[in-house]
Design a protein around this motif. Structure first.
Motif, PDB file in Angstrom:
ATOM      1  N   GLU A 107     -38.660 -10.452  13.460  1.00 52.57           N
ATOM      2  CA  GLU A 107     -39.270 -11.828  13.625  1.00 52.57           C
ATOM      3  C   GLU A 107     -38.785 -12.704  12.621  1.00 52.57           C
ATOM      4  OE1 GLU A 107     -43.600 -13.603  14.815  1.00 52.57           O
ATOM      5  OE2 GLU A 107     -43.465 -12.211  13.494  1.00 52.57           O
ATOM      6  N   GLU A 108     -39.007 -12.172  11.341  1.00 51.78           N
ATOM      7  CA  GLU A 108     -38.609 -12.864  10.081  1.00 51.78           C
ATOM      8  C   GLU A 108     -37.047 -13.295  10.134  1.00 51.78           C
ATOM      9  OE1 GLU A 108     -40.363  -9.994  10.058  1.00 51.78           O
ATOM     10  OE2 GLU A 108     -42.467 -10.741   9.372  1.00 51.78           O
ATOM     11  N   ASP A 109     -36.180 -12.588  10.634  1.00 49.72           N
ATOM     12  CA  ASP A 109     -34.716 -12.764  10.595  1.00 49.72           C
ATOM     13  C   ASP A 109     -34.598 -13.964  11.701  1.00 49.72           C
ATOM     14  OD1 ASP A 109     -33.972 -11.039   8.724  1.00 49.72           O
ATOM     15  OD2 ASP A 109     -33.785  -9.652  10.461  1.00 49.72           O
ATOM     16  N   LEU A 110     -35.327 -13.872  12.847  1.00 44.69           N
ATOM     17  CA  LEU A 110     -35.141 -15.210  13.772  1.00 44.69           C
ATOM     18  C   LEU A 110     -35.740 -16.154  13.426  1.00 44.69           C
ATOM     19  CD1 LEU A 110     -35.000 -15.662  16.902  1.00 44.69           C
ATOM     20  CD2 LEU A 110     -37.481 -15.270  17.267  1.00 44.69           C
ATOM     21  N   LEU A 111     -36.785 -16.389  12.378  1.00 41.69           N
ATOM     22  CA  LEU A 111     -37.456 -17.625  11.880  1.00 41.69           C
ATOM     23  C   LEU A 111     -36.158 -18.061  10.634  1.00 41.69           C
ATOM     24  CD1 LEU A 111     -41.208 -16.799  11.705  1.00 41.69           C
ATOM     25  CD2 LEU A 111     -40.114 -18.403  12.946  1.00 41.69           C
ATOM     26  N   ARG A 112     -35.543 -17.345  10.033  1.00 46.54           N
ATOM     27  CA  ARG A 112     -34.752 -17.701   9.102  1.00 46.54           C
ATOM     28  C   ARG A 112     -33.339 -18.297   9.644  1.00 46.54           C
ATOM     29  NH1 ARG A 112     -36.409 -13.278   5.915  1.00 46.54           N
ATOM     30  NH2 ARG A 112     -34.912 -11.773   7.010  1.00 46.54           N
ATOM     31  N   CYS A 113     -33.018 -17.703  10.942  1.00 45.63           N
ATOM     32  CA  CYS A 113     -31.955 -18.212  11.937  1.00 45.63           C
ATOM     33  C   CYS A 113     -32.322 -19.690  12.275  1.00 45.63           C
ATOM     34  CB  CYS A 113     -31.428 -17.363  12.738  1.00 45.63           C
ATOM     35  SG  CYS A 113     -30.757 -15.960  12.128  1.00 45.63           S
ATOM     36  N   PHE A 114     -33.674 -19.707  12.906  1.00 48.27           N
ATOM     37  CA  PHE A 114     -34.069 -20.837  13.593  1.00 48.27           C
ATOM     38  C   PHE A 114     -35.358 -21.221  13.001  1.00 48.27           C
ATOM     39  CE2 PHE A 114     -31.348 -18.297  16.655  1.00 48.27           C
ATOM     40  CZ  PHE A 114     -30.663 -19.356  17.408  1.00 48.27           C
ATOM     41  N   PRO A 115     -35.534 -21.839  12.071  1.00 51.83           N
ATOM     42  CA  PRO A 115     -36.687 -22.354  11.234  1.00 51.83           C
ATOM     43  C   PRO A 115     -37.593 -23.436  12.103  1.00 51.83           C
ATOM     44  CG  PRO A 115     -34.742 -23.223  10.060  1.00 51.83           C
ATOM     45  CD  PRO A 115     -34.169 -22.338  11.042  1.00 51.83           C
ATOM     46  N   ASN A 116     -36.964 -24.156  12.900  1.00 50.25           N
ATOM     47  CA  ASN A 116     -37.579 -25.070  13.572  1.00 50.25           C
ATOM     48  C   ASN A 116     -37.971 -24.519  15.013  1.00 50.25           C
ATOM     49  OD1 ASN A 116     -38.686 -27.284  14.341  1.00 50.25           O
ATOM     50  ND2 ASN A 116     -36.919 -28.541  14.469  1.00 50.25           N
ATOM     51  N   ILE A 117     -38.499 -23.433  15.005  1.00 45.59           N
ATOM     52  CA  ILE A 117     -38.694 -22.547  16.230  1.00 45.59           C
ATOM     53  C   ILE A 117     -39.202 -23.388  17.351  1.00 45.59           C
ATOM     54  CG2 ILE A 117     -40.782 -21.317  15.812  1.00 45.59           C
ATOM     55  CD1 ILE A 117     -37.411 -19.751  17.099  1.00 45.59           C
ATOM     56  N   GLY A 118     -40.218 -24.253  17.090  1.00 44.84           N
ATOM     57  CA  GLY A 118     -40.796 -25.024  17.859  1.00 44.84           C
ATOM     58  C   GLY A 118     -40.240 -25.800  18.822  1.00 44.84           C
ATOM     59  N   LYS A 119     -39.006 -26.237  18.678  1.00 41.94           N
ATOM     60  CA  LYS A 119     -38.129 -27.259  19.265  1.00 41.94           C
ATOM     61  C   LYS A 119     -37.551 -26.664  20.598  1.00 41.94           C
ATOM     62  CE  LYS A 119     -33.576 -27.376  16.995  1.00 41.94           C
ATOM     63  NZ  LYS A 119     -32.763 -28.367  16.278  1.00 41.94           N
ATOM     64  N   TYR A 120     -37.498 -25.034  20.767  1.00 43.83           N
ATOM     65  CA  TYR A 120     -36.692 -24.653  21.853  1.00 43.83           C
ATOM     66  C   TYR A 120     -37.705 -24.166  22.907  1.00 43.83           C
ATOM     67  CZ  TYR A 120     -33.585 -24.284  17.928  1.00 43.83           C
ATOM     68  OH  TYR A 120     -32.696 -24.485  16.770  1.00 43.83           O
ATOM     69  N   VAL A 121     -37.108 -24.062  24.070  1.00 42.56           N
ATOM     70  CA  VAL A 121     -37.603 -23.053  25.031  1.00 42.56           C
ATOM     71  C   VAL A 121     -37.547 -21.753  24.722  1.00 42.56           C
ATOM     72  CG1 VAL A 121     -37.709 -22.591  27.440  1.00 42.56           C
ATOM     73  CG2 VAL A 121     -37.216 -24.949  27.046  1.00 42.56           C
ATOM     74  N   LEU A 122     -38.852 -20.902  24.607  1.00 45.28           N
ATOM     75  CA  LEU A 122     -38.508 -19.590  24.095  1.00 45.28           C
ATOM     76  C   LEU A 122     -39.401 -18.840  25.332  1.00 45.28           C
ATOM     77  CD1 LEU A 122     -40.031 -19.616  20.561  1.00 45.28           C
ATOM     78  CD2 LEU A 122     -37.717 -19.796  21.306  1.00 45.28           C
ATOM     79  N   ILE A 123     -38.671 -17.818  26.025  1.00 45.77           N
ATOM     80  CA  ILE A 123     -38.833 -16.975  27.218  1.00 45.77           C
ATOM     81  C   ILE A 123     -38.635 -15.530  26.912  1.00 45.77           C
ATOM     82  CG2 ILE A 123     -38.809 -16.615  29.669  1.00 45.77           C
ATOM     83  CD1 ILE A 123     -37.773 -19.775  29.701  1.00 45.77           C
ATOM     84  N   PRO A 124     -39.642 -14.793  26.452  1.00 38.68           N
ATOM     85  CA  PRO A 124     -39.486 -13.541  26.159  1.00 38.68           C
ATOM     86  C   PRO A 124     -39.375 -12.727  27.790  1.00 38.68           C
ATOM     87  CG  PRO A 124     -41.641 -13.782  26.207  1.00 38.68           C
ATOM     88  CD  PRO A 124     -41.010 -15.272  26.419  1.00 38.68           C
ATOM     89  N   HIS A 125     -38.823 -11.540  27.739  1.00 44.80           N
ATOM     90  CA  HIS A 125     -39.063 -10.363  28.818  1.00 44.80           C
ATOM     91  C   HIS A 125     -40.506 -10.006  28.521  1.00 44.80           C
ATOM     92  CE1 HIS A 125     -34.602  -8.847  29.486  1.00 44.80           C
ATOM     93  NE2 HIS A 125     -34.587 -10.041  29.386  1.00 44.80           N
ATOM     94  N   TYR A 126     -41.084 -10.413  29.661  1.00 49.40           N
ATOM     95  CA  TYR A 126     -42.562 -10.277  29.648  1.00 49.40           C
ATOM     96  C   TYR A 126     -43.273  -8.972  30.246  1.00 49.40           C
ATOM     97  CZ  TYR A 126     -47.396 -11.613  29.222  1.00 49.40           C
ATOM     98  OH  TYR A 126     -48.854 -11.722  29.010  1.00 49.40           O
ATOM     99  N   ASP A 127     -42.612  -9.008  31.662  1.00 50.78           N
ATOM    100  CA  ASP A 127     -42.808  -8.004  32.525  1.00 50.78           C
ATOM    101  C   ASP A 127     -41.290  -7.368  32.964  1.00 50.78           C
ATOM    102  OD1 ASP A 127     -43.826  -5.605  34.087  1.00 50.78           O
ATOM    103  OD2 ASP A 127     -45.330  -6.967  35.116  1.00 50.78           O
ATOM    104  N   LYS A 128     -40.732  -7.066  32.008  1.00 43.22           N
ATOM    105  CA  LYS A 128     -39.380  -6.866  32.248  1.00 43.22           C
ATOM    106  C   LYS A 128     -38.709  -6.008  31.311  1.00 43.22           C
ATOM    107  CE  LYS A 128     -34.994  -9.467  33.224  1.00 43.22           C
ATOM    108  NZ  LYS A 128     -34.362 -10.352  33.721  1.00 43.22           N
ATOM    109  N   ASN A 129     -37.902  -5.028  31.317  1.00 45.79           N
ATOM    110  CA  ASN A 129     -37.357  -4.252  30.478  1.00 45.79           C
ATOM    111  C   ASN A 129     -35.994  -4.732  30.014  1.00 45.79           C
ATOM    112  OD1 ASN A 129     -39.406  -2.141  30.241  1.00 45.79           O
ATOM    113  ND2 ASN A 129     -38.446  -1.041  32.099  1.00 45.79           N
TER     114      ASN A 129
END
Length: 297
Positions: A107-129
């Motif tokens: 998660e720290e790496d992700l925030l370093r690459c995308f510090p302004n994370i709130g501007k994106y649409v973020l969709i995790p695999h939620y009930d999906k492998n």
């Protein structure tokens, strides 16, 4: 209502199986499913040159995106059409870190690459492998837009639960050469403007997402041969040896955890015992009729 698919693959990566991208297949998919918007989300990379070629060929909005291996799960990160100059170099950082099919970033790496994370649409695999557990991304959890599921059944169940993320269903399809039949895994959203900000707001509202433009039951493809069924009641009709049992067996093989009661499975399998029981019922019925008839005499 707009019909969208924000999970499409167009590049063969180390995290994927081999396939050859076809622009014709992508165009056919968009036209066949009458889509209003798509996103290109390849594994751990963003190919700007290919993306711009796709935008020239596809007449609907094509959002730039990336599917990132993060914290042992997958996360779709989608940005606006105007964000390419900033988005491309950040995706290159992801590509450098996740360079093998077993690597993933923290998660720290992700925030370093995308510090302004709130501007994106973020969709995790939620009930999906591979599922992205939300407790592993506590710092960005509040910025998650919605959750991707694998089936219509899961979509319907999760949409009823207010304690879950808003569910969405996308194709996760490889646009490869020779494909002519496409899955019915897309999501309708009640939205007017097709922008990242509008998507973020609409996809957080379970009242604004559905599997059809008018809710109700949905017809969807269940087998690769094109067979479609309903989310409501589907009746399979046919003469003897026409393939009814074969079709049900094929559905059962393809879908894990299906509740499948085979023909005659609820009946006794001892034919001799069945015959004796049937004959006994006939004898009793006959005796009863004779007694009722002769009693007045």
């Amino acid at each position: 209502m707009k019909k969208i698919d924000l999970h499409i693959h167009t590049v063969d990566t180390v995290s994927d199986h081999n396939f050859e991208f076809s622009m014709d297949t992508l165009q056919s998919y968009v036209e066949c499913k009458e889509l209003d918007a798509i996103a290109i989300t390849n594994h751990n990379l963003f190919d700007r040159k290919q993306y711009e070629e796709i935008c020239k060929k596809i007449s609907i909005p094509v959002f730039p995106g990336i599917e990132i291996d993060v914290e042992q799960g997958h996360l779709l990160l989608i940005t606006s059409l105007e964000d390419l100059e900033d988005f491309e170099p950040r995706c290159k950082q992801i590509q450098e870190i996740n360079s093998t099919n077993t690597s993933w970033i923290s998660e720290e790496d992700l925030l370093r690459c995308f510090p302004n994370i709130g501007k994106y649409v973020l969709i995790p695999h939620y009930d999906k492998n591979p599922k992205l557990e939300l407790h592993r991304i506590s710092k960005i959890k509040d910025h998650i837009t919605c959750g991707e599921v694998t089936s219509i059944k899961k979509f319907i169940a999760m949409k009823k639960r207010s304690d879950e993320l808003v569910p969405i269903l996308f194709s996760d399809e490889r646009m490869k050469k020779g494909v002519s039949q496409f899955p019915d895994r897309q999501t309708f959203i009640d939205i007017e403007e097709l922008s990242v900000n509008a998507l973020k707001h609409a996809l957080r509202d379970r009242a604004k997402v559905s599997l059809s433009p008018d809710e109700g039951n949905v017809i969807f493809q269940i087998l690769d041969n094109g067979l479609q069924i309903s989310t409501g009641l589907t009746v399979v009709l046919g003469e003897r040896s026409s393939g009814k049992s074969y079709t049900l067996d094929a559905i059962n093989e393809q879908y894990e955890h299906a509740a499948y009661i085979r023909q005659f499975e609820l009946l006794a399998r001892d034919e001799e015992a069945d015959k004796r029981r049937f004959d006994e019922l006939l004898r009793r019925k006959g005796d009863s009729i004779a007694q009722d008839f002769l009693q007045p005499f």
